[in-house]
Design an enzyme around this catalytic site. Structure first.
Site, mmCIF file in Angstrom:
data_model
loop_
_atom_site.group_PDB
_atom_site.id
_atom_site.type_symbol
_atom_site.label_atom_id
_atom_site.label_comp_id
_atom_site.label_asym_id
_atom_site.label_seq_id
_atom_site.Cartn_x
_atom_site.Cartn_y
_atom_site.Cartn_z
ATOM 1 N N GLU A 73 39.716 3.190 0.577
ATOM 2 C CA GLU A 73 38.863 3.169 1.766
ATOM 3 C C GLU A 73 38.932 1.825 2.503
ATOM 4 O OE1 GLU A 73 35.662 6.622 0.927
ATOM 5 O OE2 GLU A 73 35.259 4.749 -0.120
ATOM 6 N N TYR A 119 10.441 -4.526 5.273
ATOM 7 C CA TYR A 119 11.675 -5.037 4.683
ATOM 8 C C TYR A 119 12.873 -4.147 4.995
ATOM 9 C CZ TYR A 119 8.423 -8.185 2.609
ATOM 10 O OH TYR A 119 7.448 -9.122 2.471
#
Length: 210
Positions: A73, A119
């Site tokens: 990949e 977050y």
């Protein structure tokens, strides 16, 4: 951080991700930008058993120059790092909850995980595009990945898993961890009417933390 330190950190963080179940078997791959090219996890390698000296090294044109053969990949990491010149690393995992969201979300969806926590917004951002499914290793995915990366720090590959970029390897790993936790919360809270952050609160976080 010099190349030797980057190699050591990649091995350390790969082992940490593997030990905590963010990647299993030989799933997942990581790439780090160097001054003269890139470091990448080798093909069919386990993130839990990487060796610093055997990491794949590619030159600035993405040609394999040393170490074991790189992940199949490569094109995925190339697409992200070329689209995001400010990014220094890409982490692609098959972490359970983020992958589950990638199976539930419609290809082309832009925000399959709601802004439940500050977050998540701080680490991942406002957008999390879902890239249409391609089989693993299919380079035909590259244009879609590049297009998604132009406007987002992270994405989900449909029925495959998350891809996260950041300025440093440590930051990319932290963002991938935060994405997995946000996905877990999203699955836990589905249908429960959870309170999400307002657009103004999201804007404030992005303005404050970038």
């Amino acid at each position: 951080m010099d190349e030797a330190a980057q190699r050591a950190l990649l091995v350390e963080l790969g082992a940490s991700l593997f030990a905590r179940g963010y990647s299993v078997g030989s799933a997942g791959n990581i790439c780090v930008r160097l001054p003269d090219g890139f470091l990448m996890t080798p093909t069919n390698s386990s993130l839990g058993r990487l060796e610093a000296a055997r990491l794949s090294k590619l030159d600035a044109a993405w040609n394999h120059v040393s170490g074991d053969r790189p992940s199949k990949e490569v094109f995925l990491h190339r697409a992200v790092l070329e689209a995001r010149p400010e990014a220094g690393a890409v982490v692609h995992l098959h972490s359970t909850c983020a992958t589950a969201i990638s199976c539930l979300a419609a290809p082309g969806e832009d925000a399959p995980i709601p802004p439940l926590t500050p977050y998540f917004v701080m680490r991942v951002g406002r957008r999390l595009p879902v890239v249409p499914y391609h089989r693993p290793g299919d380079a035909a995915m590259e244009p879609a990945v590049r297009a998604a990366a132009l406007g987002a720090r992270a994405m989900l590959l449909a029925n495959h898993g998350p891809v996260v970029s950041a300025a440093t390897l440590a930051d990319a790993v932290a963002a991938a961890e935060e994405l997995e936790e946000a996905a877990k919360l999203a699955l836990m809270l589905r249908g429960a009417g959870a309170r999400v952050l307002s657009p103004a609160q999201v804007d404030d976080l992005l303005a404050t933390f970038g």
